[in-house]
Design a protein around this motif. Sequence first.
Motif, PDB file in Angstrom:
ATOM      1  N   MET A   1      -2.717  -2.276   1.261  1.00  0.00           N
ATOM      2  CA  MET A   1      -2.036  -1.250   2.042  1.00  0.00           C
ATOM      3  C   MET A   1      -1.824   0.003   1.192  1.00  0.00           C
ATOM      4  SD  MET A   1      -0.668  -1.139   5.079  1.00  0.00           S
ATOM      5  CE  MET A   1       0.469  -0.217   6.017  1.00  0.00           C
ATOM      6  N   LEU A   2      -2.182   1.135   1.753  1.00  0.00           N
ATOM      7  CA  LEU A   2      -2.008   2.402   1.048  1.00  0.00           C
ATOM      8  C   LEU A   2      -0.538   2.815   1.029  1.00  0.00           C
ATOM      9  CD1 LEU A   2      -4.770   4.816   2.369  1.00  0.00           C
ATOM     10  CD2 LEU A   2      -4.581   3.873   0.086  1.00  0.00           C
ATOM     11  N   PRO A   3      -0.092   3.351  -0.100  1.00  0.00           N
ATOM     12  CA  PRO A   3       1.248   3.941  -0.111  1.00  0.00           C
ATOM     13  C   PRO A   3       1.311   5.076   0.926  1.00  0.00           C
ATOM     14  CG  PRO A   3       0.428   3.694  -2.350  1.00  0.00           C
ATOM     15  CD  PRO A   3      -0.711   3.379  -1.418  1.00  0.00           C
ATOM     16  N   GLU A   4       2.457   5.259   1.544  1.00  0.00           N
ATOM     17  CA  GLU A   4       2.618   6.245   2.609  1.00  0.00           C
ATOM     18  C   GLU A   4       2.223   7.659   2.170  1.00  0.00           C
ATOM     19  OE1 GLU A   4       3.271   7.777   6.326  1.00  0.00           O
ATOM     20  OE2 GLU A   4       3.065   5.690   5.713  1.00  0.00           O
ATOM     21  N   ARG A   5       2.572   8.042   0.946  1.00  0.00           N
ATOM     22  CA  ARG A   5       2.236   9.383   0.441  1.00  0.00           C
ATOM     23  C   ARG A   5       0.722   9.580   0.379  1.00  0.00           C
ATOM     24  NH1 ARG A   5       5.274  13.200   1.516  1.00  0.00           N
ATOM     25  NH2 ARG A   5       6.483  14.159  -0.095  1.00  0.00           N
ATOM     26  N   TYR A   6      -0.022   8.546  -0.044  1.00  0.00           N
ATOM     27  CA  TYR A   6      -1.477   8.637  -0.110  1.00  0.00           C
ATOM     28  C   TYR A   6      -2.063   8.818   1.287  1.00  0.00           C
ATOM     29  CZ  TYR A   6      -1.098   6.715  -4.880  1.00  0.00           C
ATOM     30  OH  TYR A   6      -0.791   6.482  -6.198  1.00  0.00           O
TER      31      TYR A   6
END
Length: 159
Positions: A1-6
């Motif tokens: 899962m990608l970090p939200e900022r990315y």
Amino acid sequence: MLPERYRELLDQFAEYLEKQEMLSRLTEADFLHGYSYAEIHCIGMIGEMENPTASKIAERMKMTRSAISKMTKRQIKAKLVEKYSLDTNKKEVYFRLTGAGWKLYQEHENRHRLWEQRDTEFFQHHSAEELNRVLQFMKEFNQYLRVQIDKINSQQVTG
């Protein structure tokens, strides 16, 4: 899962590309619609350079010589570009624009000028420090993307 900022950053890049494409379509002449950004940029390089070769164009566009060779072959087939050689060097292949190629070149130049004027207006609302941070980030990101392109190209050559 990608970090939200990315995810947000990737979404902003995607939105930027979509909006630039939409603005291009709205402001450019219809006859440019069938060409990619790279193809139009290659036409621009051929129009600007003295005795352009595939190697010189590739260096200026930060692309592979092979990619430029493929592009110029398509442009020759479309009668936008023609090959020539110099009396002093029959081995080297050079490129020049045809009449149709010059028409594309002029439209590219007009579009580029409009783009610079439009987006420079936005930049004027930001400090030099902000612009320098963004510039540094974009340079690093583009360098990263160049490395990724080189990796894929080398895998395709050896694969």
